[in-house]
Design a protein around this motif. Structure first.
Motif, PDB file in Angstrom:
ATOM      1  N   ALA A 260      -5.790   9.666   0.339  1.00 48.79           N
ATOM      2  CA  ALA A 260      -6.440  10.112   1.576  1.00 48.79           C
ATOM      3  C   ALA A 260      -6.299  11.618   1.712  1.00 48.79           C
ATOM      4  CB  ALA A 260      -5.861   9.387   2.790  1.00 48.79           C
ATOM      5  N   GLY A 261      -6.511  12.344   0.613  1.00 49.35           N
ATOM      6  CA  GLY A 261      -6.463  13.794   0.644  1.00 49.35           C
ATOM      7  C   GLY A 261      -7.802  14.385   1.056  1.00 49.35           C
ATOM      8  N   LEU A 262      -7.761  15.507   1.769  1.00 49.32           N
ATOM      9  CA  LEU A 262      -8.978  16.163   2.235  1.00 49.32           C
ATOM     10  C   LEU A 262      -8.790  17.668   2.166  1.00 49.32           C
ATOM     11  CD1 LEU A 262     -11.792  15.503   3.479  1.00 49.32           C
ATOM     12  CD2 LEU A 262     -10.721  15.782   5.714  1.00 49.32           C
ATOM     13  N   SER A 263      -9.641  18.350   1.400  1.00 53.25           N
ATOM     14  CA  SER A 263      -9.512  19.790   1.220  1.00 53.25           C
ATOM     15  C   SER A 263      -9.636  20.539   2.550  1.00 53.25           C
ATOM     16  CB  SER A 263     -10.577  20.312   0.255  1.00 53.25           C
ATOM     17  OG  SER A 263     -10.328  19.847  -1.050  1.00 53.25           O
ATOM     18  N   GLY A 264      -8.806  21.563   2.715  1.00 59.56           N
ATOM     19  CA  GLY A 264      -8.847  22.396   3.901  1.00 59.56           C
ATOM     20  C   GLY A 264      -8.156  21.806   5.110  1.00 59.56           C
ATOM     21  N   GLU A 265      -7.563  20.637   4.959  1.00 58.26           N
ATOM     22  CA  GLU A 265      -6.963  19.941   6.098  1.00 58.26           C
ATOM     23  C   GLU A 265      -5.754  20.684   6.645  1.00 58.26           C
ATOM     24  OE1 GLU A 265      -8.048  17.692   8.134  1.00 58.26           O
ATOM     25  OE2 GLU A 265      -7.329  15.734   7.455  1.00 58.26           O
ATOM     26  N   THR A 266      -5.710  20.857   7.961  1.00 54.40           N
ATOM     27  CA  THR A 266      -4.532  21.359   8.661  1.00 54.40           C
ATOM     28  C   THR A 266      -3.784  20.172   9.253  1.00 54.40           C
ATOM     29  OG1 THR A 266      -5.737  21.583  10.739  1.00 54.40           O
ATOM     30  CG2 THR A 266      -5.721  23.507   9.268  1.00 54.40           C
ATOM     31  N   THR A 267      -2.615  20.434   9.820  1.00 51.24           N
ATOM     32  CA  THR A 267      -1.889  19.339  10.464  1.00 51.24           C
ATOM     33  C   THR A 267      -2.648  18.832  11.687  1.00 51.24           C
ATOM     34  OG1 THR A 267      -0.555  20.889  11.773  1.00 51.24           O
ATOM     35  CG2 THR A 267       0.361  20.152   9.659  1.00 51.24           C
TER      36      THR A 267
ATOM     37  N   VAL B 267       0.827  -1.197   0.000  1.00 49.07           N
ATOM     38  CA  VAL B 267       0.000   0.000   0.000  1.00 49.07           C
ATOM     39  C   VAL B 267       0.868   1.258   0.000  1.00 49.07           C
ATOM     40  CG1 VAL B 267      -1.705   1.350   1.289  1.00 49.07           C
ATOM     41  CG2 VAL B 267      -1.903  -1.152   1.176  1.00 49.07           C
ATOM     42  N   LEU B 268       0.579   2.137  -0.957  1.00 53.51           N
ATOM     43  CA  LEU B 268       1.180   3.469  -1.028  1.00 53.51           C
ATOM     44  C   LEU B 268       0.081   4.462  -0.702  1.00 53.51           C
ATOM     45  CD1 LEU B 268       3.122   5.755  -1.792  1.00 53.51           C
ATOM     46  CD2 LEU B 268       2.696   5.213  -4.200  1.00 53.51           C
ATOM     47  N   LEU B 269       0.190   5.129   0.454  1.00 49.57           N
ATOM     48  CA  LEU B 269      -0.886   5.991   0.931  1.00 49.57           C
ATOM     49  C   LEU B 269      -0.457   7.449   0.893  1.00 49.57           C
ATOM     50  CD1 LEU B 269      -3.155   5.153   3.956  1.00 49.57           C
ATOM     51  CD2 LEU B 269      -2.499   7.503   3.478  1.00 49.57           C
ATOM     52  N   PHE B 270      -1.233   8.259   0.181  1.00 50.54           N
ATOM     53  CA  PHE B 270      -1.011   9.701   0.109  1.00 50.54           C
ATOM     54  C   PHE B 270      -1.957  10.380   1.098  1.00 50.54           C
ATOM     55  CE2 PHE B 270       0.587   8.233  -3.929  1.00 50.54           C
ATOM     56  CZ  PHE B 270       1.677   9.053  -4.184  1.00 50.54           C
ATOM     57  N   PHE B 271      -1.396  11.136   2.041  1.00 50.78           N
ATOM     58  CA  PHE B 271      -2.174  11.764   3.100  1.00 50.78           C
ATOM     59  C   PHE B 271      -1.937  13.267   3.053  1.00 50.78           C
ATOM     60  CE2 PHE B 271      -2.812  12.796   7.715  1.00 50.78           C
ATOM     61  CZ  PHE B 271      -4.126  12.366   7.830  1.00 50.78           C
ATOM     62  N   GLY B 272      -2.983  14.036   2.682  1.00 52.70           N
ATOM     63  CA  GLY B 272      -2.748  15.460   2.517  1.00 52.70           C
ATOM     64  C   GLY B 272      -4.031  16.271   2.444  1.00 52.70           C
ATOM     65  N   ASN B 273      -3.923  17.438   1.796  1.00 51.14           N
ATOM     66  CA  ASN B 273      -5.051  18.369   1.676  1.00 51.14           C
ATOM     67  C   ASN B 273      -5.574  18.379   0.249  1.00 51.14           C
ATOM     68  OD1 ASN B 273      -3.156  20.072   0.312  1.00 51.14           O
ATOM     69  ND2 ASN B 273      -2.457  20.828   2.288  1.00 51.14           N
ATOM     70  N   SER B 274      -6.045  19.546  -0.222  1.00 51.92           N
ATOM     71  CA  SER B 274      -6.674  19.627  -1.538  1.00 51.92           C
ATOM     72  C   SER B 274      -5.708  19.324  -2.678  1.00 51.92           C
ATOM     73  CB  SER B 274      -7.294  21.014  -1.747  1.00 51.92           C
ATOM     74  OG  SER B 274      -6.312  22.031  -1.617  1.00 51.92           O
ATOM     75  N   ILE B 275      -4.418  19.513  -2.460  1.00 50.98           N
ATOM     76  CA  ILE B 275      -3.449  19.189  -3.508  1.00 50.98           C
ATOM     77  C   ILE B 275      -3.473  17.693  -3.776  1.00 50.98           C
ATOM     78  CG2 ILE B 275      -1.001  19.207  -4.143  1.00 50.98           C
ATOM     79  CD1 ILE B 275      -0.709  21.687  -2.364  1.00 50.98           C
TER      80      ILE B 275
END
Length: 232
Positions: free
Chosen positions: A90-97, A50-58
């Motif tokens: 697993a990207g989510l717009s507006g996400e902060t740390t 599994v390669l998981l990308f965890f981030g915001n709107s980008i």
């Protein structure tokens, strides 16, 4: 000092995350569904890592179909090259740390073998305490390593404009190499290299990358990602 060629990028980033609340809510719902669906795919493909990308709107690919966002383009490249990896966006717009730290336990229902952490931009744009931002990034990394001590991690860096003051912008820029060094992760210095500030590579809002922009993101991240995929 940040080199002059990044000023255009910095001015562009000033608007990152400046979406209307309705757009963000819609995007968050869509991305949560996408993450859940892809989690099912991973479970059904237990022989694939599994390669998981965890981030915001980008990472999420704001206003694009999920297959046009750069994580999906990485999946296409992996498949074409014979790598046995399943990509999870697993990207989510507006996400902060802070939001990411609260969300990571749920995301880790799918255990990653390679983890890409793309968060921090919204902290900087909101002028949040950067000491807390750094602590949150390190805590996310710790949680991922608790879930899988053998996981390979790539941290992607970001820049913010000096509207909060040059000292703040410089401190923000330095968070990412500092975290990468302290936590012994790979580092991509600036995820929006060659895309930020380029009108033809961003949507009409001038904020988020287009399909072509995401192709460049995928191309640029690959040299940092490839060694982690091959390292056992």
């Amino acid at each position: 000092m940040i080199c002059i060629q990044y000023w255009q990028h910095l001015l562009w980033i000033l608007f990152l995350g400046a979406c209307t609340s309705s757009h963000q809510n819609k995007q968050m719902q869509e991305e949560t569904t996408t993450t859940t669906e892809e989690k099912v795919v991973v479970e059904e493909s237990a022989d694939r890592e599994v390669l998981l990308f965890f981030g915001n709107s980008i990472t999420a690919g704001y206003q694009l179909d999920v297959e046009d966002a750069f994580p999906a383009l990485i999946q296409d490249r992996l498949d074409s090259m014979g790598y046995s990896y399943q990509v999870v966006n697993a990207g989510l717009s507006g996400e902060t740390t802070a939001g990411g730290l609260n969300r990571i336990d749920w995301v880790l229902q799918t255990i990653p073998d390679v983890f890409v952490l793309e968060l921090g931009a919204n902290d900087g744009l909101r002028g949040l305490d950067l000491k807390v931002t750094k602590q949150n990034l390190m805590a996310i990394i710790d949680k991922v390593r608790t879930a899988n001590p053998e996981v390979k991690i790539l941290l992607t860096g970001m820049l913010v404009p000096p509207n909060m003051g040059e000292a703040y912008a410089e401190e923000f820029r330095n968070i990412f190499p500092a975290v990468a060094e302290e936590k012994n992760t790979a580092l991509m210095p600036f995820i929006l290299k060659d895309v930020a500030g380029e009108p033809e590579l961003n949507l009409e809002d001038g904020i988020h990358p287009t399909e072509e922009g995401h192709k460049i993101l995928a191309k640029n991240i690959w040299p940092y990602l490839k060694p982690l995929l091959e390292k056992k």
